[in-house]
Design a protein around this motif. Structure first.
Motif, mmCIF file in Angstrom:
data_model
loop_
_atom_site.group_PDB
_atom_site.id
_atom_site.type_symbol
_atom_site.label_atom_id
_atom_site.label_comp_id
_atom_site.label_asym_id
_atom_site.label_seq_id
_atom_site.Cartn_x
_atom_site.Cartn_y
_atom_site.Cartn_z
ATOM 1 N N LEU A 17 23.218 -3.843 -46.187
ATOM 2 C CA LEU A 17 24.543 -3.274 -45.956
ATOM 3 C C LEU A 17 24.722 -1.979 -46.745
ATOM 4 O O LEU A 17 25.287 -0.999 -46.244
ATOM 5 C CB LEU A 17 25.616 -4.291 -46.335
ATOM 6 C CG LEU A 17 27.078 -3.866 -46.160
ATOM 7 C CD1 LEU A 17 27.342 -3.374 -44.735
ATOM 8 C CD2 LEU A 17 28.016 -5.018 -46.502
ATOM 9 N N SER A 18 24.217 -1.952 -47.964
ATOM 10 C CA SER A 18 24.309 -0.742 -48.793
ATOM 11 C C SER A 18 23.584 0.430 -48.142
ATOM 12 O O SER A 18 24.099 1.553 -48.084
ATOM 13 C CB SER A 18 23.707 -1.000 -50.181
ATOM 14 O OG SER A 18 24.403 -2.027 -50.837
ATOM 15 N N ILE A 19 22.385 0.161 -47.656
ATOM 16 C CA ILE A 19 21.593 1.213 -47.006
ATOM 17 C C ILE A 19 22.301 1.720 -45.754
ATOM 18 O O ILE A 19 22.379 2.935 -45.511
ATOM 19 C CB ILE A 19 20.187 0.682 -46.660
ATOM 20 C CG1 ILE A 19 19.393 0.413 -47.944
ATOM 21 C CG2 ILE A 19 19.436 1.681 -45.774
ATOM 22 C CD1 ILE A 19 18.092 -0.320 -47.725
ATOM 23 N N MET A 20 22.835 0.794 -44.969
ATOM 24 C CA MET A 20 23.532 1.199 -43.747
ATOM 25 C C MET A 20 24.772 2.027 -44.046
ATOM 26 O O MET A 20 25.082 2.995 -43.339
ATOM 27 C CB MET A 20 23.897 -0.028 -42.912
ATOM 28 C CG MET A 20 22.748 -0.557 -42.084
ATOM 29 S SD MET A 20 23.270 -1.827 -40.911
ATOM 30 C CE MET A 20 23.249 -3.263 -41.984
ATOM 31 N N LEU A 21 25.511 1.649 -45.100
ATOM 32 C CA LEU A 21 26.703 2.413 -45.471
ATOM 33 C C LEU A 21 26.340 3.837 -45.880
ATOM 34 O O LEU A 21 27.062 4.791 -45.564
ATOM 35 C CB LEU A 21 27.449 1.707 -46.603
ATOM 36 C CG LEU A 21 28.204 0.439 -46.197
ATOM 37 C CD1 LEU A 21 28.684 -0.314 -47.434
ATOM 38 C CD2 LEU A 21 29.379 0.771 -45.289
ATOM 39 N N GLU A 22 25.226 3.992 -46.583
ATOM 40 C CA GLU A 22 24.757 5.325 -46.965
ATOM 41 C C GLU A 22 24.359 6.132 -45.735
ATOM 42 O O GLU A 22 24.508 7.357 -45.719
ATOM 43 C CB GLU A 22 23.570 5.213 -47.919
ATOM 44 C CG GLU A 22 23.934 4.662 -49.291
ATOM 45 C CD GLU A 22 22.719 4.521 -50.192
ATOM 46 O OE1 GLU A 22 21.614 4.929 -49.742
ATOM 47 O OE2 GLU A 22 22.858 4.003 -51.308
ATOM 48 N N ILE A 29 32.172 6.341 -48.222
ATOM 49 C CA ILE A 29 32.004 5.096 -48.970
ATOM 50 C C ILE A 29 31.370 5.339 -50.332
ATOM 51 O O ILE A 29 30.335 5.996 -50.447
ATOM 52 C CB ILE A 29 31.126 4.102 -48.176
ATOM 53 C CG1 ILE A 29 31.765 3.783 -46.822
ATOM 54 C CG2 ILE A 29 30.899 2.831 -48.994
ATOM 55 C CD1 ILE A 29 33.105 3.069 -46.913
ATOM 56 N N GLN A 30 32.005 4.789 -51.362
ATOM 57 C CA GLN A 30 31.424 4.774 -52.706
ATOM 58 C C GLN A 30 31.373 3.319 -53.172
ATOM 59 O O GLN A 30 32.404 2.713 -53.457
ATOM 60 C CB GLN A 30 32.275 5.584 -53.684
ATOM 61 C CG GLN A 30 31.760 5.538 -55.124
ATOM 62 C CD GLN A 30 32.741 6.118 -56.114
ATOM 63 O OE1 GLN A 30 33.890 6.393 -55.770
ATOM 64 N NE2 GLN A 30 32.300 6.310 -57.345
ATOM 65 N N ILE A 31 30.185 2.744 -53.199
ATOM 66 C CA ILE A 31 30.043 1.353 -53.621
ATOM 67 C C ILE A 31 30.171 1.291 -55.142
ATOM 68 O O ILE A 31 29.365 1.882 -55.867
ATOM 69 C CB ILE A 31 28.694 0.770 -53.165
ATOM 70 C CG1 ILE A 31 28.582 0.826 -51.642
ATOM 71 C CG2 ILE A 31 28.542 -0.674 -53.662
ATOM 72 C CD1 ILE A 31 27.234 0.405 -51.100
ATOM 73 N N VAL A 32 31.180 0.577 -55.622
ATOM 74 C CA VAL A 32 31.438 0.520 -57.065
ATOM 75 C C VAL A 32 30.997 -0.801 -57.683
ATOM 76 O O VAL A 32 30.877 -0.900 -58.912
ATOM 77 C CB VAL A 32 32.933 0.762 -57.367
ATOM 78 C CG1 VAL A 32 33.323 2.180 -56.981
ATOM 79 C CG2 VAL A 32 33.815 -0.257 -56.662
ATOM 80 N N ALA A 33 30.758 -1.830 -56.842
ATOM 81 C CA ALA A 33 30.347 -3.122 -57.416
ATOM 82 C C ALA A 33 29.860 -4.057 -56.324
ATOM 83 O O ALA A 33 30.187 -3.905 -55.137
ATOM 84 C CB ALA A 33 31.502 -3.769 -58.179
ATOM 85 N N TYR A 34 29.078 -5.047 -56.767
ATOM 86 C CA TYR A 34 28.636 -6.146 -55.913
ATOM 87 C C TYR A 34 29.070 -7.451 -56.570
ATOM 88 O O TYR A 34 29.102 -7.550 -57.803
ATOM 89 C CB TYR A 34 27.112 -6.159 -55.757
ATOM 90 C CG TYR A 34 26.529 -4.898 -55.157
ATOM 91 C CD1 TYR A 34 26.393 -4.765 -53.775
ATOM 92 C CD2 TYR A 34 26.105 -3.860 -55.980
ATOM 93 C CE1 TYR A 34 25.840 -3.610 -53.225
ATOM 94 C CE2 TYR A 34 25.556 -2.699 -55.437
ATOM 95 C CZ TYR A 34 25.430 -2.585 -54.065
ATOM 96 O OH TYR A 34 24.890 -1.448 -53.537
#
Length: 246
Positions: A17-22, A29-34
């Motif tokens: 999911l992280s790769i796809m969001l990038e 999108i800025q992923i700040v936590a998992y």
């Protein structure tokens, strides 16, 4: 830029999911936590106050619903991620809650992000969550109709007919109310299915139980005194359904 938290207990899915969001939304999108657990998700959401949360329903020590019941901060966009099959997917649609089906498709992910960018309200209504949990446990008998003013919980049997105009659909209810939503009728056609409902025309879907009479010429008289046309291509299927219902 949306501060984003991903709540998912499977590492490979988090990474994918992280790769796809990038790929599909690098500037949004800025992923700040998992988070992998209910407790971790609650702490991170309340502390970081994200703009967007991707929430897995089934976690190792609980569910996404447990997270949503425990958080104090809830002013964020929510997208559920789920591996549920069709019955449960319909529950999301009936509840007007956004979701992505695993394995997540990049195009659907991009569409979901574009969709939330059009929404002003970030607070997920508790009645939506209640309806979703209710619909997941049994065959849905109610639908949520979101408008700019409110979220309307409507029993399916209350829907007399639907009429669409462009990207808007008006629901005519048995108590005389009219509710207009900013979605085309095709968004509801899979939810309002035969034998209870039938789309008789490109612009009209009716509750079969509310029919007073119909003619061979192709007109249906409803018990609110409205008259709805049957399109030429729908006549044979409609008459067949009527015979089966009698």
């Amino acid at each position: 830029m949306y501060k984003t938290i991903i709540v998912e207990d499977e590492q490979r899915i988090r990474e994918a999911l992280s790769i796809m969001l990038e790929m599909v939304a690098p500037e949004q999108i800025q992923i700040v936590a998992y988070a992998e657990s209910v407790e971790e998700a609650v702490k991170l959401i309340d502390r970081l106050q994200p703009d967007l949360v991707f929430m897995d329903i089934m976690l190792q020590n609980g569910t996404g619903f447990d997270v949503l019941q425990q958080i104090t901060f809830n002013s964020f966009h929510l997208i559920f991620t789920t591996a549920y099959e069709q019955h449960a997917i319909n529950a999301f649609k009936y509840s007007a809650i956004d979701y992505l089906l695993k394995p997540i498709d990049p195009d659907e992910l991009k569409t979901a992000i574009e969709r939330i960018s059009l929404l002003q309200e970030r607070v997920l209504e508790k009645q939506q969550l209640n309806e979703l949990q209710n619909n997941l446990s049994k065959s849905p008998d109610r639908i949520i109709l979101p408008t700019q003013e409110a979220m309307y919980v409507v029993k399916l049997e209350q829907i007399l007919r639907c009429e669409t105009s462009g990207s808007y659909t008006t629901f005519f209810l048995t108590d005389g109310r009219k509710i207009m939503v900013s979605k085309p009728l095709k968004n509801y056609e899979d939810l309002l299915e035969p034998p209870m409902f039938f789309r008789v025309h490109q612009s009209h879907l009716i509750n079969v139980n509310s029919i007073v009479s119909y003619s061979r010429e192709g007109m249906v008289h409803m018990n609110d005194k409205s008259v709805v046309p049957i399109s030429r291509g729908k006549k044979e299927q409609f008459f067949k359904l009527m015979k089966e219902e009698i």
